[in-house]
Design a protein around this motif. Structure first.
Motif, PDB file in Angstrom:
ATOM      1  N   MET A  52      16.556 -68.741 -16.572  1.00 21.65           N
ATOM      2  CA  MET A  52      15.713 -68.835 -15.278  1.00 21.65           C
ATOM      3  C   MET A  52      16.785 -68.447 -14.122  1.00 21.65           C
ATOM      4  O   MET A  52      16.361 -67.646 -13.104  1.00 21.65           O
ATOM      5  CB  MET A  52      15.420 -70.083 -15.189  1.00 21.65           C
ATOM      6  N   SER A  53      17.868 -68.899 -14.116  1.00 26.17           N
ATOM      7  CA  SER A  53      19.050 -68.643 -13.057  1.00 26.17           C
ATOM      8  C   SER A  53      19.176 -67.020 -13.060  1.00 26.17           C
ATOM      9  O   SER A  53      19.558 -66.500 -12.218  1.00 26.17           O
ATOM     10  CB  SER A  53      20.294 -69.360 -13.411  1.00 26.17           C
ATOM     11  N   ILE A  54      19.354 -66.362 -14.449  1.00 25.49           N
ATOM     12  CA  ILE A  54      19.598 -65.053 -14.524  1.00 25.49           C
ATOM     13  C   ILE A  54      18.497 -64.356 -13.914  1.00 25.49           C
ATOM     14  O   ILE A  54      18.706 -63.161 -13.127  1.00 25.49           O
ATOM     15  CB  ILE A  54      19.924 -64.604 -15.894  1.00 25.49           C
ATOM     16  N   ALA A  55      17.290 -64.788 -14.298  1.00 25.74           N
ATOM     17  CA  ALA A  55      16.090 -64.061 -13.818  1.00 25.74           C
ATOM     18  C   ALA A  55      15.966 -63.975 -12.141  1.00 25.74           C
ATOM     19  O   ALA A  55      15.883 -62.963 -11.465  1.00 25.74           O
ATOM     20  CB  ALA A  55      15.008 -64.632 -14.073  1.00 25.74           C
ATOM     21  N   THR A  68      25.577 -67.957  -9.282  1.00 25.52           N
ATOM     22  CA  THR A  68      24.929 -68.219 -10.391  1.00 25.52           C
ATOM     23  C   THR A  68      25.537 -68.928 -11.521  1.00 25.52           C
ATOM     24  O   THR A  68      24.704 -69.829 -12.312  1.00 25.52           O
ATOM     25  CB  THR A  68      24.582 -66.641 -11.045  1.00 25.52           C
ATOM     26  N   ASN A  69      26.598 -68.863 -11.904  1.00 27.92           N
ATOM     27  CA  ASN A  69      27.438 -69.588 -12.916  1.00 27.92           C
ATOM     28  C   ASN A  69      27.583 -71.223 -12.443  1.00 27.92           C
ATOM     29  O   ASN A  69      27.394 -71.969 -13.482  1.00 27.92           O
ATOM     30  CB  ASN A  69      28.900 -68.895 -13.104  1.00 27.92           C
ATOM     31  N   GLN A  70      27.512 -71.338 -11.240  1.00 30.06           N
ATOM     32  CA  GLN A  70      27.480 -72.605 -10.704  1.00 30.06           C
ATOM     33  C   GLN A  70      26.246 -73.259 -10.960  1.00 30.06           C
ATOM     34  O   GLN A  70      26.177 -74.394 -11.523  1.00 30.06           O
ATOM     35  CB  GLN A  70      27.784 -72.664  -9.211  1.00 30.06           C
ATOM     36  N   ILE A  71      25.020 -72.793 -10.477  1.00 24.55           N
ATOM     37  CA  ILE A  71      23.972 -73.012 -10.769  1.00 24.55           C
ATOM     38  C   ILE A  71      23.414 -73.180 -12.229  1.00 24.55           C
ATOM     39  O   ILE A  71      22.931 -74.172 -12.649  1.00 24.55           O
ATOM     40  CB  ILE A  71      22.707 -72.167 -10.337  1.00 24.55           C
ATOM     41  N   ILE A  72      23.933 -72.228 -13.201  1.00 18.78           N
ATOM     42  CA  ILE A  72      23.708 -72.615 -14.759  1.00 18.78           C
ATOM     43  C   ILE A  72      24.180 -73.907 -14.937  1.00 18.78           C
ATOM     44  O   ILE A  72      23.790 -74.423 -15.828  1.00 18.78           O
ATOM     45  CB  ILE A  72      24.281 -71.308 -15.482  1.00 18.78           C
ATOM     46  N   LYS A 131       7.684 -70.337 -11.716  1.00 18.72           N
ATOM     47  CA  LYS A 131       8.418 -69.319 -12.374  1.00 18.72           C
ATOM     48  C   LYS A 131       7.999 -67.866 -11.782  1.00 18.72           C
ATOM     49  O   LYS A 131       8.949 -67.204 -11.314  1.00 18.72           O
ATOM     50  CB  LYS A 131       8.106 -69.248 -13.910  1.00 18.72           C
ATOM     51  N   LYS A 132       6.882 -67.895 -11.594  1.00 21.68           N
ATOM     52  CA  LYS A 132       6.285 -66.734 -10.940  1.00 21.68           C
ATOM     53  C   LYS A 132       6.853 -66.444  -9.533  1.00 21.68           C
ATOM     54  O   LYS A 132       7.106 -65.343  -9.026  1.00 21.68           O
ATOM     55  CB  LYS A 132       4.597 -66.667 -10.714  1.00 21.68           C
ATOM     56  N   SER A 133       6.953 -67.253  -8.746  1.00 23.31           N
ATOM     57  CA  SER A 133       7.502 -67.364  -7.360  1.00 23.31           C
ATOM     58  C   SER A 133       8.961 -66.895  -7.312  1.00 23.31           C
ATOM     59  O   SER A 133       9.550 -66.195  -6.772  1.00 23.31           O
ATOM     60  CB  SER A 133       7.245 -68.578  -6.670  1.00 23.31           C
ATOM     61  N   ALA A 134       9.604 -67.477  -8.269  1.00 25.79           N
ATOM     62  CA  ALA A 134      11.298 -67.505  -8.418  1.00 25.79           C
ATOM     63  C   ALA A 134      11.485 -66.041  -8.793  1.00 25.79           C
ATOM     64  O   ALA A 134      12.507 -65.549  -8.482  1.00 25.79           O
ATOM     65  CB  ALA A 134      11.661 -68.568  -9.453  1.00 25.79           C
ATOM     66  N   ILE A 135      10.619 -65.435  -9.910  1.00 27.12           N
ATOM     67  CA  ILE A 135      11.271 -64.185 -10.242  1.00 27.12           C
ATOM     68  C   ILE A 135      10.243 -62.944  -9.819  1.00 27.12           C
ATOM     69  O   ILE A 135       9.733 -62.112 -10.539  1.00 27.12           O
ATOM     70  CB  ILE A 135      11.339 -64.303 -11.790  1.00 27.12           C
ATOM     71  N   SER A 136       9.943 -62.974  -8.716  1.00 27.92           N
ATOM     72  CA  SER A 136       8.886 -61.877  -8.203  1.00 27.92           C
ATOM     73  C   SER A 136       9.544 -60.634  -7.688  1.00 27.92           C
ATOM     74  O   SER A 136       8.734 -59.903  -7.349  1.00 27.92           O
ATOM     75  CB  SER A 136       8.378 -62.624  -6.719  1.00 27.92           C
ATOM     76  N   ALA A 137      10.880 -60.623  -8.012  1.00 23.81           N
ATOM     77  CA  ALA A 137      11.762 -59.061  -7.587  1.00 23.81           C
ATOM     78  C   ALA A 137      10.726 -58.171  -8.089  1.00 23.81           C
ATOM     79  O   ALA A 137      10.422 -56.975  -7.519  1.00 23.81           O
ATOM     80  CB  ALA A 137      13.068 -59.211  -8.036  1.00 23.81           C
ATOM     81  N   ALA A 151      17.325 -73.082  -9.827  1.00 26.87           N
ATOM     82  CA  ALA A 151      17.863 -71.709  -9.837  1.00 26.87           C
ATOM     83  C   ALA A 151      17.209 -70.965  -8.742  1.00 26.87           C
ATOM     84  O   ALA A 151      17.556 -70.005  -8.188  1.00 26.87           O
ATOM     85  CB  ALA A 151      16.953 -71.434 -11.085  1.00 26.87           C
ATOM     86  N   ALA A 152      16.085 -71.258  -8.008  1.00 28.66           N
ATOM     87  CA  ALA A 152      15.384 -70.779  -6.926  1.00 28.66           C
ATOM     88  C   ALA A 152      16.119 -70.492  -5.731  1.00 28.66           C
ATOM     89  O   ALA A 152      16.136 -69.618  -4.971  1.00 28.66           O
ATOM     90  CB  ALA A 152      14.068 -71.283  -6.566  1.00 28.66           C
ATOM     91  N   ARG A 153      17.277 -71.541  -5.757  1.00 31.41           N
ATOM     92  CA  ARG A 153      18.197 -71.522  -4.550  1.00 31.41           C
ATOM     93  C   ARG A 153      19.140 -70.127  -4.829  1.00 31.41           C
ATOM     94  O   ARG A 153      19.624 -69.952  -3.410  1.00 31.41           O
ATOM     95  CB  ARG A 153      19.156 -72.560  -4.623  1.00 31.41           C
ATOM     96  N   LEU A 154      19.089 -69.424  -5.569  1.00 30.33           N
ATOM     97  CA  LEU A 154      19.813 -68.093  -5.548  1.00 30.33           C
ATOM     98  C   LEU A 154      19.072 -67.281  -4.818  1.00 30.33           C
ATOM     99  O   LEU A 154      19.800 -66.246  -4.558  1.00 30.33           O
ATOM    100  CB  LEU A 154      19.935 -67.579  -7.070  1.00 30.33           C
ATOM    101  N   ARG A 155      17.603 -67.209  -4.394  1.00 29.26           N
ATOM    102  CA  ARG A 155      17.041 -66.232  -3.480  1.00 29.26           C
ATOM    103  C   ARG A 155      17.566 -66.333  -2.411  1.00 29.26           C
ATOM    104  O   ARG A 155      17.789 -65.216  -1.443  1.00 29.26           O
ATOM    105  CB  ARG A 155      15.761 -66.308  -3.622  1.00 29.26           C
TER     106      ARG A 155
END
Length: 801
Positions: free
Chosen positions: A470-473, A745-749, A292-298, A792-796
């Motif tokens: 998670m996807s939104i974040a 994002t919608n696809q990932i959700i 989680k920490k890695s995925a939402i590091s923005a 979800a992290a693929r969105l990065r």
């Protein structure tokens, strides 16, 4: 130099030493955060706190300071968000014990029930709690006490404090994992010995007692977090996912003790099972937290742009001070190459500033005397002395960070629906476990026990609860890297459905950087009057008119603005109006020759701004603007995607039509007032999903009315405040990027929700059929959450399409 921090007692070395004045005495601190907090404590008159540190009296809540500290206005001020209502307070707290969707539901339900609390929003992905309450009806300490009673001790969120909490929690978790790993390895050797026959005869109970000696401290030390969380939930009449996990662990453990003490004819104990699945679940939660920490590091990376300390000039002396301890009006020295720590205005020196990380501007911007500088930007080769104009949270960087973090608190309709389901999910888990036990009990008690335990462990709403937030974040973080701020997470869902895009013209499709192309030959007096009034306007045309003035600005009074029409003010007891002709010439006084000349100029693509006194029309100034370079490609791409495109402008028909023709836009609405713009959007919404893009004050009603909206970040604060997405770049290409991100994002959700449902539909029946062991269940359960986070992290990654 002292060797320990005056505040927290940690070691102070030369590399981390920070000095600050406390009641006229200099003290050493290990970091700027400790120095800032200590100063706040003394400024609030709570210095006795440090004398109480040697006291044996422990606080009722596990917090860094006594609860009453958090009610002091001076203590709260750095953490509170700005609100329009003076009686409302909003704060963000952080708690390291939030770990599942059921925790979110429990906290929101319990805190919302308190009298005086307006609303509560819990973010599962970063473990933060955003609370709004009414001042005078409830104290912050009461809210924090209630959270502690539930098992969620929380503190006001601040980056350095959050890092300390996270590091402390990680260290405690690693100790527990290490202890559980040690006992698990030893129990594995014992299991091997038992299965090879070493336990036969007189050594049988010896091995069982050895298993008991290893499993007992593991359950009540490594597994204490599960047990405490489950107890606090049940004590308050609410259930979280630690309830079924704790029931499974305790049932297996006490049954094994029951057999060990000879109360059963059975000879098998399951101490190894208890230890194994506690170890695996701890590992899973640790990996989940890291992911989680890695995925939402923005937002964290944005916060790192702001230095923790600054060089402050006080009474001719230089002192290093924590950012939070610097007040408005103080002077700060910025050396060449340093990152600017605060928002302010240059009072000495000349340099260049790289603001690309904030605005997307590729080239350094020259900073002279009187120019603004912004926290997070990098100073060039010159030294600057600035006067502080904004505190930390009010700075441009602070507002950007707040926008990113608050987006993650704003729940979409899908998340709200899932939150309502989660409590029933936990109840269904317990119900299915009971059914499983009852079904298998007549055949084999051990099988019934282990199968029911497997059901309790394997049923996982965490993957389901993480699917959307998670996807939104992650999407919000990806947007920040592309200089786009998502203020309303619903925009990610709506943008994918948009089929009609409406553009404002000035400052959106065009650069908004006007230059005067026509003025009367004797226009010095006219320009002086217009510039003196336009100086107080935010309209893009105002800057060009102001810069044209070569005389001293006149003193004005009674300044008024009529959005979409013009402005007025009084100079030397004479009222002047500036704006479109219909606004300034209510009595139709304009001469035919002047009117024809203005129409001719407008047909060439310029905009005419008129000025009139109470008795006559003084004349007009023509200004021209250029279409943005990427506007052509952006509009063409939107049309290729099957979207209709409109221009909605308050400018004249001739000027607006010229821009529309250049961009091949067929739908044109010109000379529209703010209410006209909102009405046009409303008409489109009868058959379409509408995206509105604007930058001016007069665009605000249309931005609010549209299904979703974007504002150009260089535009007015009003438009930025009312838009769902803010584009920090002045270009239009991010619009296409945002639409693509929304689609992904919608696809990932959808993928995450389908996976979470499929996982439970497949694994729960297998557990009820006794096809899954508790250990396997403990391995698979956290893996399901990690798969959702990884997806979800693929969105990065940038979309290469």
């Amino acid at each position: 130099m002292s060797h320990s921090c005056f505040h927290c007692g940690l070691e102070v070395a030369q590399h981390n030493r920070v000095q600050a004045l406390i009641e006229k005495s200099s003290h050493d601190f290990c970091c700027a955060g400790c120095a800032s907090v200590c100063q706040t404590i003394y400024q609030s008159g709570l210095g006795a706190f440090y004398q109480q540190q040697t006291s044996s009296t422990l606080p009722a809540v596990d917090l860094e300071y006594p609860l009453e500290f958090y009610d002091a206005p001076a203590f709260q001020q750095p953490f509170l968000e700005a609100t329009n209502n003076e009686s409302e307070k909003i704060i963000t707290l952080i708690s390291d014990t939030i770990h599942c969707a059921a925790c979110v539901w429990l906290i929101e339900r319990a805190i919302d029930a308190l009298e005086g609390v307006n609303w509560t929003r819990v973010n599962l992905t970063n473990k933060r709690i955003r609370i709004s309450w009414k001042e005078g009806e409830i104290q912050l300490s009461s809210i924090m006490q209630r959270l502690a009673d539930l098992g969620y001790s929380a503190m006001p969120y601040e980056q350095n404090i959050a890092e300390k909490i996270a590091n402390k929690a990680n260290k405690a978790m690693l100790y527990k994992i290490g202890f559980a790993a040690f006992t698990m390895m030893n129990l594995l050797w014992i299991s091997i010995a038992i299965y090879t026959g070493a336990s036969e005869g007189k050594y049988h109970q010896y091995f069982q007692w050895l298993g008991f000696a290893l499993a007992t401290p593991t359950l009540f030390y490594s597994g204490f977090g599960f047990l405490k969380s489950a107890y606090n939930g049940l004590k308050n009449g609410l259930m979280n996912m630690d309830v079924p996990i704790s029931i499974g662990a305790l049932t297996t453990y006490f049954y094994s003790v029951y057999v060990l003490l000879g109360f059963s004819t059975k000879s098998e104990v399951y101490f190894d099972t208890v230890v194994n699945f506690i170890f695996v679940i701890l590992i899973g939660r640790y990996l989940e937290s890291s992911a989680k920490k890695s995925a939402i590091s923005a937002s964290s990376s944005l916060q790192q742009l702001q230095p923790k300390v600054a060089l402050v000039i006080r009474e001719g002396e230089h002192a290093i001070m924590p950012i939070s301890a610097i007040g408005l009006g103080e002077r700060v020295l910025i050396k060449p190459g340093e990152r600017i720590p605060v928002d302010g205005r240059v009072i000495f020196g000349t340099s260049e500033a790289d603001e690309s990380l904030l605005s997307g501007e590729a080239y350094p911007i020259v900073k002279n005397l009187g120019d603004e500088v912004f926290a997070g930007s990098v100073n060039g080769q010159g030294a600057l002395e600035i006067k502080v104009e904004k505190i930390l949270k009010q700075s441009v960087l602070g507002k950007i960070v707040s926008l990113v973090e608050n987006t993650q608190h704003n729940k979409s309709a899908i998340v709200c629906s899932i939150d309502k389901i989660i409590p029933y999910f936990v109840g269904a888990t317990l119900f299915l476990a009971v059914i499983t036990f009852v079904y298998w009990y007549p055949q084999d008690f051990d099988l019934a026990l282990l199968s029911a335990t497997s059901v309790l462990i394997i049923t996982c709403p965490c993957a389901f609860g993480l699917a959307t937030p998670m996807s939104i974040a992650v999407a919000s973080g990806a947007a920040v890297k592309e200089k786009m701020l998502i203020k309303n997470s619903d925009a990610l869902e709506v943008l994918d459905k948009v089929d009609w895009v409406v553009f404002d013209k000035t400052g959106t499709l065009t650069l908004g950087e006007f230059e005067v192309t026509h003025a009367p030959s004797d226009s010095a007096d006219l320009i002086q009057i217009m510039a003196s009034i336009e100086k107080y306007s935010q309209h893009p045309l105002a800057k060009a008119i102001t810069m044209q003035n070569k005389r001293q600005f006149l003193t004005i009074s009674d300044f008024n603005s009529a959005p979409g029409q013009g402005i007025s003010a009084v100079i030397n007891e004479q009222t002047y109006k500036i704006g479109r002709l219909s606004f300034v010439d209510a009595q139709n006084q304009v001469s035919q020759a002047m009117l024809e000349k203005s129409e001719q100029i407008e047909r060439q693509g310029s905009s005419c701004i008129w000025c009139a006194s109470q008795s006559e029309i003084l004349g007009f100034i023509a200004l021209s603007d250029q279409i943005k370079i990427d506007a052509y490609e952006t509009v063409a791409q939107l049309q290729m995607q099957g979207k209709q495109v409109s221009i909605l402008s308050g400018d004249s028909q001739a000027v607006t039509q010229r821009v529309a023709n250049s961009l091949n836009i067929k739908h044109v609405i010109a000379q529209a007032l703010p209410q006209d713009k909102a009405e046009y959007i409303k008409q489109l919404q009868k058959n379409h999903q509408v995206l509105m893009i604007g930058d001016g004050v007069n665009d605000a009603p249309a931005l609010v009315q549209a299904n979703t909206s974007m504002a150009i970040g260089s535009g007015s604060d009003v438009s930025v405040n009312h838009a769902d997405v803010v584009l920090l770049k002045s270009t239009l290409a991010p619009i296409l990027t945002m639409i693509k991100l929304s689609k992904r994002t919608n696809q990932i959700i959808k993928q995450n929700i389908i996976f979470a449902l499929s996982y439970n539909v497949l694994m729960v029946p297998l557990a009820m059929m006794a096809k899954v062991t508790p250990l396997f269940a403990a391995i698979v359960m956290p893996i399901s959450s990690l798969i959702v986070i990884g997806n979800a992290a693929r969105l990065r990654k940038k979309d290469k399409k």
